[in-house]
Design a protein around this motif. Structure first.
Motif, PDB file in Angstrom:
ATOM      1  N   PHE A 190       0.819  -1.206   0.000  1.00 45.30           N
ATOM      2  CA  PHE A 190       0.000   0.000   0.000  1.00 45.30           C
ATOM      3  C   PHE A 190       0.856   1.262   0.000  1.00 45.30           C
ATOM      4  CE2 PHE A 190      -2.024   3.331   2.562  1.00 45.30           C
ATOM      5  CZ  PHE A 190      -3.080   3.628   1.716  1.00 45.30           C
ATOM      6  N   PHE A 191       1.962   1.256   0.732  1.00 38.06           N
ATOM      7  CA  PHE A 191       2.772   2.460   0.838  1.00 38.06           C
ATOM      8  C   PHE A 191       3.486   2.790  -0.466  1.00 38.06           C
ATOM      9  CE2 PHE A 191       2.508   1.552   5.450  1.00 38.06           C
ATOM     10  CZ  PHE A 191       1.979   2.777   5.837  1.00 38.06           C
ATOM     11  N   ILE A 192       3.831   1.786  -1.245  1.00 39.02           N
ATOM     12  CA  ILE A 192       4.438   2.055  -2.555  1.00 39.02           C
ATOM     13  C   ILE A 192       3.415   2.713  -3.467  1.00 39.02           C
ATOM     14  CG2 ILE A 192       5.306   0.931  -4.640  1.00 39.02           C
ATOM     15  CD1 ILE A 192       6.914  -0.903  -2.861  1.00 39.02           C
ATOM     16  N   ALA A 193       2.211   2.206  -3.462  1.00 34.89           N
ATOM     17  CA  ALA A 193       1.159   2.826  -4.271  1.00 34.89           C
ATOM     18  C   ALA A 193       0.866   4.247  -3.773  1.00 34.89           C
ATOM     19  CB  ALA A 193      -0.109   1.978  -4.222  1.00 34.89           C
ATOM     20  N   ALA A 194       0.866   4.438  -2.469  1.00 34.71           N
ATOM     21  CA  ALA A 194       0.631   5.778  -1.923  1.00 34.71           C
ATOM     22  C   ALA A 194       1.764   6.728  -2.296  1.00 34.71           C
ATOM     23  CB  ALA A 194       0.487   5.701  -0.405  1.00 34.71           C
ATOM     24  N   GLY A 195       2.994   6.221  -2.373  1.00 35.61           N
ATOM     25  CA  GLY A 195       4.122   7.054  -2.786  1.00 35.61           C
ATOM     26  C   GLY A 195       3.981   7.536  -4.218  1.00 35.61           C
ATOM     27  N   PHE A 196       3.565   6.639  -5.100  1.00 34.36           N
ATOM     28  CA  PHE A 196       3.373   7.048  -6.489  1.00 34.36           C
ATOM     29  C   PHE A 196       2.185   8.005  -6.630  1.00 34.36           C
ATOM     30  CE2 PHE A 196       5.981   3.255  -7.585  1.00 34.36           C
ATOM     31  CZ  PHE A 196       6.909   3.907  -8.368  1.00 34.36           C
ATOM     32  N   TRP A 197       1.138   7.789  -5.852  1.00 31.99           N
ATOM     33  CA  TRP A 197      -0.003   8.704  -5.903  1.00 31.99           C
ATOM     34  C   TRP A 197       0.358  10.072  -5.337  1.00 31.99           C
ATOM     35  CZ3 TRP A 197      -3.821   8.632  -9.026  1.00 31.99           C
ATOM     36  CH2 TRP A 197      -4.314   7.428  -9.504  1.00 31.99           C
ATOM     37  N   ALA A 198       1.249  10.111  -4.360  1.00 32.34           N
ATOM     38  CA  ALA A 198       1.715  11.396  -3.839  1.00 32.34           C
ATOM     39  C   ALA A 198       2.483  12.151  -4.918  1.00 32.34           C
ATOM     40  CB  ALA A 198       2.589  11.182  -2.609  1.00 32.34           C
ATOM     41  N   LEU A 199       3.254  11.427  -5.715  1.00 27.84           N
ATOM     42  CA  LEU A 199       3.981  12.072  -6.811  1.00 27.84           C
ATOM     43  C   LEU A 199       3.021  12.593  -7.877  1.00 27.84           C
ATOM     44  CD1 LEU A 199       7.011   9.650  -7.170  1.00 27.84           C
ATOM     45  CD2 LEU A 199       6.977  11.929  -6.163  1.00 27.84           C
ATOM     46  N   VAL A 200       1.960  11.847  -8.151  1.00 27.68           N
ATOM     47  CA  VAL A 200       0.961  12.314  -9.114  1.00 27.68           C
ATOM     48  C   VAL A 200       0.278  13.578  -8.598  1.00 27.68           C
ATOM     49  CG1 VAL A 200      -1.248  11.732 -10.191  1.00 27.68           C
ATOM     50  CG2 VAL A 200       0.587  10.053 -10.157  1.00 27.68           C
ATOM     51  N   ALA A 201      -0.092  13.567  -7.321  1.00 27.78           N
ATOM     52  CA  ALA A 201      -0.725  14.750  -6.741  1.00 27.78           C
ATOM     53  C   ALA A 201       0.231  15.939  -6.729  1.00 27.78           C
ATOM     54  CB  ALA A 201      -1.211  14.446  -5.325  1.00 27.78           C
ATOM     55  N   GLY A 202       1.524  15.677  -6.501  1.00 25.59           N
ATOM     56  CA  GLY A 202       2.517  16.745  -6.554  1.00 25.59           C
ATOM     57  C   GLY A 202       2.671  17.322  -7.947  1.00 25.59           C
ATOM     58  N   ALA A 203       2.586  16.467  -8.958  1.00 28.39           N
ATOM     59  CA  ALA A 203       2.665  16.950 -10.334  1.00 28.39           C
ATOM     60  C   ALA A 203       1.450  17.808 -10.688  1.00 28.39           C
ATOM     61  CB  ALA A 203       2.780  15.771 -11.299  1.00 28.39           C
ATOM     62  N   VAL A 204       0.287  17.397 -10.216  1.00 28.38           N
ATOM     63  CA  VAL A 204      -0.921  18.198 -10.455  1.00 28.38           C
ATOM     64  C   VAL A 204      -0.800  19.552  -9.754  1.00 28.38           C
ATOM     65  CG1 VAL A 204      -3.396  18.323  -9.982  1.00 28.38           C
ATOM     66  CG2 VAL A 204      -2.408  16.217 -10.867  1.00 28.38           C
ATOM     67  N   ALA A 205      -0.296  19.541  -8.523  1.00 35.36           N
ATOM     68  CA  ALA A 205      -0.114  20.802  -7.803  1.00 35.36           C
ATOM     69  C   ALA A 205       0.930  21.675  -8.485  1.00 35.36           C
ATOM     70  CB  ALA A 205       0.290  20.533  -6.353  1.00 35.36           C
ATOM     71  N   GLY A 206       1.975  21.068  -9.041  1.00 36.23           N
ATOM     72  CA  GLY A 206       3.006  21.832  -9.732  1.00 36.23           C
ATOM     73  C   GLY A 206       2.505  22.473 -11.008  1.00 36.23           C
ATOM     74  N   VAL A 207       1.726  21.739 -11.781  1.00 37.63           N
ATOM     75  CA  VAL A 207       1.163  22.310 -13.009  1.00 37.63           C
ATOM     76  C   VAL A 207       0.161  23.404 -12.660  1.00 37.63           C
ATOM     77  CG1 VAL A 207      -0.242  21.778 -15.033  1.00 37.63           C
ATOM     78  CG2 VAL A 207       1.623  20.262 -14.390  1.00 37.63           C
ATOM     79  N   ALA A 208      -0.604  23.182 -11.607  1.00 38.66           N
ATOM     80  CA  ALA A 208      -1.545  24.219 -11.173  1.00 38.66           C
ATOM     81  C   ALA A 208      -0.796  25.465 -10.698  1.00 38.66           C
ATOM     82  CB  ALA A 208      -2.448  23.685 -10.066  1.00 38.66           C
ATOM     83  N   ALA A 209       0.359  25.269 -10.053  1.00 37.22           N
ATOM     84  CA  ALA A 209       1.148  26.410  -9.600  1.00 37.22           C
ATOM     85  C   ALA A 209       1.777  27.148 -10.773  1.00 37.22           C
ATOM     86  CB  ALA A 209       2.230  25.953  -8.636  1.00 37.22           C
ATOM     87  N   LEU A 210       2.039  26.458 -11.867  1.00 35.71           N
ATOM     88  CA  LEU A 210       2.535  27.147 -13.060  1.00 35.71           C
ATOM     89  C   LEU A 210       1.440  27.993 -13.699  1.00 35.71           C
ATOM     90  CD1 LEU A 210       4.748  24.451 -14.806  1.00 35.71           C
ATOM     91  CD2 LEU A 210       5.506  26.554 -13.726  1.00 35.71           C
ATOM     92  N   ILE A 211       0.219  27.497 -13.655  1.00 33.87           N
ATOM     93  CA  ILE A 211      -0.889  28.222 -14.271  1.00 33.87           C
ATOM     94  C   ILE A 211      -1.342  29.370 -13.379  1.00 33.87           C
ATOM     95  CG2 ILE A 211      -3.278  28.013 -15.052  1.00 33.87           C
ATOM     96  CD1 ILE A 211      -2.593  25.065 -15.760  1.00 33.87           C
ATOM     97  N   VAL A 212      -1.609  29.059 -12.116  1.00 32.28           N
ATOM     98  CA  VAL A 212      -2.071  30.068 -11.149  1.00 32.28           C
ATOM     99  C   VAL A 212      -1.055  30.085 -10.011  1.00 32.28           C
ATOM    100  CG1 VAL A 212      -3.940  30.764  -9.625  1.00 32.28           C
ATOM    101  CG2 VAL A 212      -4.450  29.511 -11.721  1.00 32.28           C
ATOM    102  N   PRO A 213      -0.081  30.988 -10.045  1.00 31.36           N
ATOM    103  CA  PRO A 213       0.986  30.941  -9.039  1.00 31.36           C
ATOM    104  C   PRO A 213       0.493  31.312  -7.639  1.00 31.36           C
ATOM    105  CG  PRO A 213       1.250  32.857 -10.452  1.00 31.36           C
ATOM    106  CD  PRO A 213       0.117  32.066 -11.008  1.00 31.36           C
ATOM    107  N   ARG A 214       0.437  30.313  -6.783  1.00 32.08           N
ATOM    108  CA  ARG A 214       0.063  30.504  -5.384  1.00 32.08           C
ATOM    109  C   ARG A 214       1.119  29.835  -4.517  1.00 32.08           C
ATOM    110  NH1 ARG A 214      -2.843  33.858  -7.148  1.00 32.08           N
ATOM    111  NH2 ARG A 214      -5.074  33.751  -7.413  1.00 32.08           N
TER     112      ARG A 214
END
Length: 97
Positions: free
Chosen positions: A52-76
């Motif tokens: 479970f923790f390996i899957a959670a690690g990869f999902w954390a990276l996906v969520a981080g990528a979404v947050a990063g792209v969102a930060a590029l679009i709307v810098p917060r």
């Protein structure tokens, strides 16, 4: 009594936040490689299946990528902080397995 809104002169500019977000995406790539190496090492040395923790690690990276792209679009600032926290959380969660 009326108050006028003031701007934060000590914070980063939108361009600065976008630069930090772009560096965060590079950090996410490095953390993805580290998480993949941890997963392969666990598969070879461990029981051969990811938990479970390996899957959670990869999902954390996906969520981080979404947050990063969102930060590029709307810098917060909050999005950039979330991006870095989620990037670091990915390998740490994979190590917990």
């Amino acid at each position: 009594m009326t108050t006028t809104p003031t701007t934060d002169t000590t914070g980063l500019t939108p361009l600065g936040l976008r630069l930090w977000a772009s560096f965060g995406l590079l950090l996410l790539v490095a953390c993805l490689v580290a998480t993949g190496a941890i997963t392969l090492s666990d598969a070879i040395d461990g029981d051969g299946s990811g938990g479970f923790f390996i899957a959670a690690g990869f999902w954390a990276l996906v969520a981080g990528a979404v947050a990063g792209v969102a930060a590029l679009i709307v810098p917060r600032r909050g999005l950039v902080i979330a991006q870095y926290c989620l990037a670091i959380a990915g390998p740490f969660l994979a190590l917990m397995d």
